[in-house]
Write a protein that holds these residues in place. Structure first.
Motif, mmCIF file in Angstrom:
data_model
loop_
_atom_site.group_PDB
_atom_site.id
_atom_site.type_symbol
_atom_site.label_atom_id
_atom_site.label_comp_id
_atom_site.label_asym_id
_atom_site.label_seq_id
_atom_site.Cartn_x
_atom_site.Cartn_y
_atom_site.Cartn_z
ATOM 1 N N ILE A 9 0.864 -1.182 0.000
ATOM 2 C CA ILE A 9 0.000 0.000 0.000
ATOM 3 C C ILE A 9 0.898 1.229 0.000
ATOM 4 O O ILE A 9 1.757 1.382 0.875
ATOM 5 N N TYR A 10 0.711 2.067 -1.003
ATOM 6 C CA TYR A 10 1.536 3.251 -1.187
ATOM 7 C C TYR A 10 0.665 4.497 -1.285
ATOM 8 O O TYR A 10 -0.505 4.424 -1.649
ATOM 9 N N TYR A 11 1.282 5.619 -0.982
ATOM 10 C CA TYR A 11 0.665 6.918 -1.274
ATOM 11 C C TYR A 11 1.537 7.562 -2.343
ATOM 12 O O TYR A 11 2.766 7.607 -2.204
ATOM 13 N N ALA A 12 0.922 8.039 -3.383
ATOM 14 C CA ALA A 12 1.615 8.833 -4.398
ATOM 15 C C ALA A 12 0.835 10.132 -4.547
ATOM 16 O O ALA A 12 -0.393 10.105 -4.630
ATOM 17 N N PRO A 13 1.529 11.257 -4.552
ATOM 18 C CA PRO A 13 0.806 12.525 -4.708
ATOM 19 C C PRO A 13 0.111 12.603 -6.070
ATOM 20 O O PRO A 13 0.508 11.921 -7.023
ATOM 21 N N ALA A 14 -0.918 13.407 -6.131
ATOM 22 C CA ALA A 14 -1.658 13.580 -7.384
ATOM 23 C C ALA A 14 -0.725 14.079 -8.484
ATOM 24 O O ALA A 14 0.150 14.917 -8.229
ATOM 25 N N PRO A 15 -0.895 13.558 -9.700
ATOM 26 C CA PRO A 15 -0.059 14.020 -10.808
ATOM 27 C C PRO A 15 -0.116 15.544 -10.947
ATOM 28 O O PRO A 15 -1.176 16.151 -10.810
ATOM 29 N N ALA A 16 1.042 16.131 -11.175
ATOM 30 C CA ALA A 16 1.209 17.573 -11.405
ATOM 31 C C ALA A 16 0.968 18.428 -10.155
ATOM 32 O O ALA A 16 1.012 19.640 -10.237
ATOM 33 N N SER A 17 0.731 17.793 -8.991
ATOM 34 C CA SER A 17 0.597 18.573 -7.757
ATOM 35 C C SER A 17 1.975 19.099 -7.352
ATOM 36 O O SER A 17 3.011 18.638 -7.848
ATOM 37 N N ASP A 18 1.986 20.059 -6.456
ATOM 38 C CA ASP A 18 3.266 20.610 -6.001
ATOM 39 C C ASP A 18 4.157 19.520 -5.398
ATOM 40 O O ASP A 18 5.359 19.477 -5.653
ATOM 41 N N LYS A 67 2.425 0.458 3.693
ATOM 42 C CA LYS A 67 2.527 -0.942 4.127
ATOM 43 C C LYS A 67 3.415 -1.663 3.126
ATOM 44 O O LYS A 67 3.101 -1.749 1.940
ATOM 45 N N ALA A 68 4.546 -2.134 3.620
ATOM 46 C CA ALA A 68 5.498 -2.837 2.752
ATOM 47 C C ALA A 68 4.859 -4.095 2.153
ATOM 48 O O ALA A 68 3.837 -4.576 2.655
ATOM 49 N N CYS A 85 -9.233 -1.669 2.849
ATOM 50 C CA CYS A 85 -8.569 -0.374 2.606
ATOM 51 C C CYS A 85 -9.600 0.737 2.429
ATOM 52 O O CYS A 85 -9.418 1.840 2.943
ATOM 53 N N THR A 86 -10.673 0.443 1.718
ATOM 54 C CA THR A 86 -11.732 1.430 1.516
ATOM 55 C C THR A 86 -12.364 1.816 2.849
ATOM 56 O O THR A 86 -12.573 3.002 3.130
#
Length: 120
Positions: A9-18, A67-68, A85-86
């Motif tokens: 489980i990863y978090y990736a920032p929104a595309p093109a966000s700061d 979560k690795a 997760c939801t």
């Protein structure tokens, strides 16, 4: 190699966000566009081996590991994981505060809490 799927489980920032732009530029790679980027001015001069130091992270793009990688317990499905997760994401909770520092986790450079205490 295992014969069963692994999940993470990863978090990736929104595309093109700061935050996405910040991470992509520091890594020299835009994972959403699949293209290399120049490092910010002065980075290579300040840290001559920056390209080598960021070679592994560049493969994965800028993200936070929540979560690795793990395997599902017997009897659970990918749909069960998605539902859990939801439900977790839909539950309001306080965001823990911590003082971030740059450190290493198993050879990966990461932003980690300075201590395991819950306040700054």
């Amino acid at each position: 190699m295992s014969n069963y799927p692994r999940y993470a489980i990863y978090y990736a920032p929104a595309p093109a966000s700061d935050l996405d732009r910040f991470g992509a530029e520091l890594l020299g790679y835009d994972a959403f566009a699949g293209q290399e980027l120049p490092f910010p001015d002065g980075v290579i001069e300040a840290v001559p081996d920056w390209r080598e130091l960021t070679s592994d992270p560049r493969k994965y793009g800028f993200h936070a590991t929540l979560k690795a990688p793990f395997s599902l317990v017997q009897g659970k499905t990918e749909a069960d994981l998605f539902a859990a997760c939801t439900a977790f994401a839909a539950t309001p909770r306080a965001i823990p505060r911590f003082r971030p520092v740059v450190g290493s986790i198993s050879g990966f450079i990461a932003v980690i809490p300075q201590s395991h205490h819950s306040s700054c």
